[in-house]
Design an enzyme around this catalytic site. Sequence first.
Site, PDB file in Angstrom:
ATOM      1  CD  GLU A  79      -2.867  -1.225   0.092  1.00  0.00           C
ATOM      2  OE1 GLU A  79      -2.976  -0.220  -0.632  1.00  0.00           O
ATOM      3  OE2 GLU A  79      -3.524  -2.274  -0.092  1.00  0.00           O
ATOM      4  NE  ARG A  89     -15.732  -4.423   3.474  1.00  0.00           N
ATOM      5  CZ  ARG A  89     -16.034  -5.629   3.927  1.00  0.00           C
ATOM      6  NH1 ARG A  89     -17.301  -5.985   4.076  1.00  0.00           N
ATOM      7  NH2 ARG A  89     -15.087  -6.491   4.249  1.00  0.00           N
ATOM      8  CB  CYS A 142      -6.525  -2.220   6.560  1.00  0.00           C
ATOM      9  SG  CYS A 142      -6.709  -3.973   6.922  1.00  0.00           S
ATOM     10  CG  HIS A 165      -4.433  -4.984   2.345  1.00  0.00           C
ATOM     11  ND1 HIS A 165      -4.585  -3.645   2.039  1.00  0.00           N
ATOM     12  CD2 HIS A 165      -5.275  -5.232   3.379  1.00  0.00           C
ATOM     13  CE1 HIS A 165      -5.485  -3.109   2.850  1.00  0.00           C
ATOM     14  NE2 HIS A 165      -5.921  -4.045   3.670  1.00  0.00           N
TER      15      HIS A 165
END
Length: 207
Positions: A79, A89, A142, A165
């Site tokens: 990332e 979410r 995250c 990830h």
Amino acid sequence: MVTGFEPFGGDDVNESWEAVRRLARDRYALAPDVELVTARLPVTFAGATAALAGLVAEHRPDVVVATGLAAGTDAVRLERVAVNVVDARIPDNDGEQPVDVPVRDGGPTAYLTTLPVKAALVALHAAGLPAVVSNTAGTYVCNAAFYALRHAVEPSPGVAAGFVHVPRADVVPAADAARALGVVVATAVAARHGAAHQAPVPAGTEH
């Protein structure tokens, strides 16, 4: 220092923590003089960010690789950017589901990783491991952890810190995910301290 997460979303395991545990056990790609600290973080916005800040203050690491699960990916994701926004979410493990709020009030819009992601990408591909550079860590725990980590190390120039990830274990087995983390750490250590710290990347098989 390398961190993973506890299970969430009804799962019994979190592949990020399984990879970290295997890395601690087998030390893939890590030179003998590299001191490795690992920790499992809660999948909560408040808990993960506070834990990372505390770990950085306690251990003062030279390199920090925080890891999490990206269930829908087929490669290890290096990332690049942590953004100052939370848009959950699903609820975290505390039942909190913040929407459109900052990770840190008054903080910068974003932080960039200080891990050498392009060098790590080359090393991962050389080791036969699937990997990509990603420009979004999402807006869940995250990303919040990544942002909090970069904020925590910001007063310490030269610290290599970022987020990786890993996919589900049926896509990239835990042993390969652990090898990938070892390669990322070894690449960052070598970049920070010089090539003398770099160990050869083993071909690696399941232990």
